[in-house]
Write a protein that holds these residues in place. Structure first.
Motif, short mmCIF file in Angstrom:
data_model
loop_
_atom_site.label_atom_id
_atom_site.label_comp_id
_atom_site.label_asym_id
_atom_site.label_seq_id
_atom_site.Cartn_x
_atom_site.Cartn_y
_atom_site.Cartn_z
N LEU A 102 1.01 -1.25 -0.06
CA LEU A 102 -0.03 -0.07 -0.12
C LEU A 102 0.71 1.08 -0.03
O LEU A 102 0.82 2.19 -0.86
CB LEU A 102 -0.92 -0.16 1.05
CG LEU A 102 -1.85 1.16 1.45
CD1 LEU A 102 -2.75 1.42 0.32
CD2 LEU A 102 -2.60 1.13 2.83
N LEU A 103 1.93 1.32 0.77
CA LEU A 103 2.66 2.38 0.87
C LEU A 103 3.66 2.57 -0.37
O LEU A 103 3.82 3.78 -0.83
CB LEU A 103 3.63 2.42 1.91
CG LEU A 103 3.18 2.88 3.44
CD1 LEU A 103 4.00 2.43 4.46
CD2 LEU A 103 3.07 4.33 3.30
N LYS A 104 4.20 1.49 -1.04
CA LYS A 104 4.81 1.61 -2.33
C LYS A 104 3.81 2.30 -3.26
O LYS A 104 4.30 2.92 -4.21
CB LYS A 104 5.24 0.28 -2.68
CG LYS A 104 6.48 -0.25 -1.76
CD LYS A 104 6.98 -1.54 -2.17
CE LYS A 104 8.18 -1.75 -1.17
NZ LYS A 104 8.52 -3.34 -1.45
N GLU A 105 2.53 1.86 -3.23
CA GLU A 105 1.48 2.47 -4.50
C GLU A 105 1.54 3.75 -4.43
O GLU A 105 1.38 4.53 -5.29
CB GLU A 105 0.22 1.70 -4.32
CG GLU A 105 0.48 0.22 -4.94
CD GLU A 105 0.84 0.21 -6.34
OE1 GLU A 105 0.47 1.12 -7.14
OE2 GLU A 105 1.60 -0.67 -6.73
N LEU A 106 1.45 4.41 -2.96
CA LEU A 106 1.01 5.89 -2.60
C LEU A 106 2.32 6.59 -3.00
O LEU A 106 2.16 7.59 -3.29
CB LEU A 106 0.71 5.81 -0.98
CG LEU A 106 0.43 7.42 -0.53
CD1 LEU A 106 -0.68 7.73 -1.33
CD2 LEU A 106 0.12 7.11 0.77
N ILE A 107 3.41 5.79 -2.70
CA ILE A 107 4.96 6.53 -3.09
C ILE A 107 4.75 7.01 -4.52
O ILE A 107 5.38 7.95 -5.01
CB ILE A 107 5.83 5.96 -2.36
CG1 ILE A 107 6.01 5.88 -0.77
CG2 ILE A 107 7.15 6.45 -3.10
CD1 ILE A 107 6.85 4.85 -0.05
N LYS A 108 4.57 5.71 -5.28
CA LYS A 108 4.62 5.77 -6.53
C LYS A 108 3.75 6.88 -7.40
O LYS A 108 4.12 7.85 -8.07
CB LYS A 108 4.04 4.69 -7.34
CG LYS A 108 5.36 3.46 -7.45
CD LYS A 108 4.55 2.23 -8.24
CE LYS A 108 5.17 0.87 -7.54
NZ LYS A 108 4.26 -0.35 -8.04
N PHE A 109 2.48 7.12 -6.65
CA PHE A 109 1.69 8.19 -7.02
C PHE A 109 2.03 9.41 -6.70
O PHE A 109 2.16 10.36 -7.55
CB PHE A 109 0.21 8.03 -6.28
CG PHE A 109 -0.56 9.17 -7.03
CD1 PHE A 109 -0.91 9.09 -8.07
CD2 PHE A 109 -1.24 9.83 -6.02
CE1 PHE A 109 -1.91 10.37 -8.62
CE2 PHE A 109 -2.05 10.97 -6.25
CZ PHE A 109 -2.47 11.04 -7.63
N LEU A 110 2.47 9.65 -5.36
CA LEU A 110 3.30 10.68 -5.07
C LEU A 110 4.46 11.19 -5.83
O LEU A 110 4.71 12.50 -6.07
CB LEU A 110 3.77 10.98 -3.58
CG LEU A 110 2.57 10.82 -2.48
CD1 LEU A 110 2.75 10.36 -1.10
CD2 LEU A 110 1.53 12.15 -2.93
N LEU A 111 5.38 10.57 -6.10
CA LEU A 111 6.59 10.75 -7.24
C LEU A 111 5.89 11.26 -8.38
O LEU A 111 6.54 12.39 -9.18
CB LEU A 111 7.36 9.43 -7.31
CG LEU A 111 8.32 9.05 -6.18
CD1 LEU A 111 8.79 7.81 -6.42
CD2 LEU A 111 9.06 10.39 -5.77
N HIS A 112 4.89 10.58 -9.15
CA HIS A 112 4.18 11.00 -10.36
C HIS A 112 3.82 12.54 -10.08
O HIS A 112 3.98 13.30 -11.00
CB HIS A 112 3.34 10.16 -10.77
CG HIS A 112 3.78 8.95 -11.32
ND1 HIS A 112 4.67 8.87 -12.38
CD2 HIS A 112 3.61 7.88 -11.24
CE1 HIS A 112 4.92 7.71 -12.85
NE2 HIS A 112 4.53 6.97 -11.80
#
Length: 167
Positions: A102-112
Motif C-alpha cells: 500500500l505504501l509503495k503504491e502511494l509513494i509511486k503516485f506521489l512521485l508522479h
C-alpha cells in the motif's frame, strides 16, 4: 491531456472479456480475483460512475477511465466542475494488500505528482485505492490512523526503504 477511454471503447472491451461463473448467493466473496487487471479497472469505473449518477458522491460529477498503460498511478480520474478532485488506483491481487505494498503504491503516485503537477488541477486531490480482496490488519491500521502511523514508519526508516525500492 489525459488518455481516457470513450464509453463506446469501454462497451467493446466489456463484450470481449472473460466473465467468471456465477456464485452461490450466500457466498461472502465475489470472484473479483478471477477478473483480469483491466476487467477489475472497468468494473470499478462502472461502479463509481453509477454511484455518481445516483448522487452518492457529493462533489463528484464525472469519471474517466484511463487507457490502462503508463497512467502514473491513476486508473480512473474523478472530476467536479471539470477539475480533477480524485484519482482511483485499482489493485487486483489474490491475497490481501500488505502495508508495504500500500505504501509503495502511494509513494509511486506521489512521485508522479512531484514530477508532473498537471496530474491534478486543484490544491488537493483524493486518492482512492480499490482492491479486489482486502487489506491486511497493518494496512488497514495505516489507512485508519494515517497521520500517526506514517510518522512511525518514517521514524523507523521504512518509508525511506520503500522509496528506494520504488525508485
Amino acid at each position: 491531456m489525459y488518455n481516457t477511454v470513450s464509453d463506446e471503447q469501454i462497451d467493446n472491451e466489456i463484450e470481449s472479456r472473460y466473465r467468471p461463473h456465477a456464485m452461490n448467493a450466500s457466498s461472502r466473496d465475489l470472484p473479483l480475483c478471477e477478473l483480469s487487471d483491466r476487467d477489475f479497472e472497468i468494473l470499478t469505473y462502472q461502479l463509481i460512475k453509477e454511484e455518481i449518477t445516483d448522487n452518492e458522491h457529493n462533489g463528484y460529477d464525472n469519471i474517466s477511465l484511463m487507457q490502462g498503460v503508463g497512467e502514473r498511478g491513476r486508473d480512473c480520474v474523478i472530476y467536479s466542475n471539470d477539475e480533477v478532485v480524485a484519482v482511483v488506483q485499482c489493485k487486483k491481487y489474490k491475497s490481501n494488500i500488505t502495508r508495504p505494498a500500500l505504501l509503495k503504491e502511494l509513494i509511486k503516485f506521489l512521485l508522479h505528482l512531484t514530477i508532473d503537477e498537471s496530474l491534478f488541477s486543484g490544491n488537493k486531490v483524493k486518492y482512492l485505492f480499490y482492491v479486489s480482496k482486502s487489506l491486511t490488519e497493518p494496512a488497514a491500521k495505516l489507512i485508519n490512523q494515517f497521520s500517526k502511523e506514517i510518522l512511525n514508519d518514517i521514524k523507523e526508516g521504512k518509508v525511506r526503504g520503500y522509496i528506494k525500492a520504488v525508485v
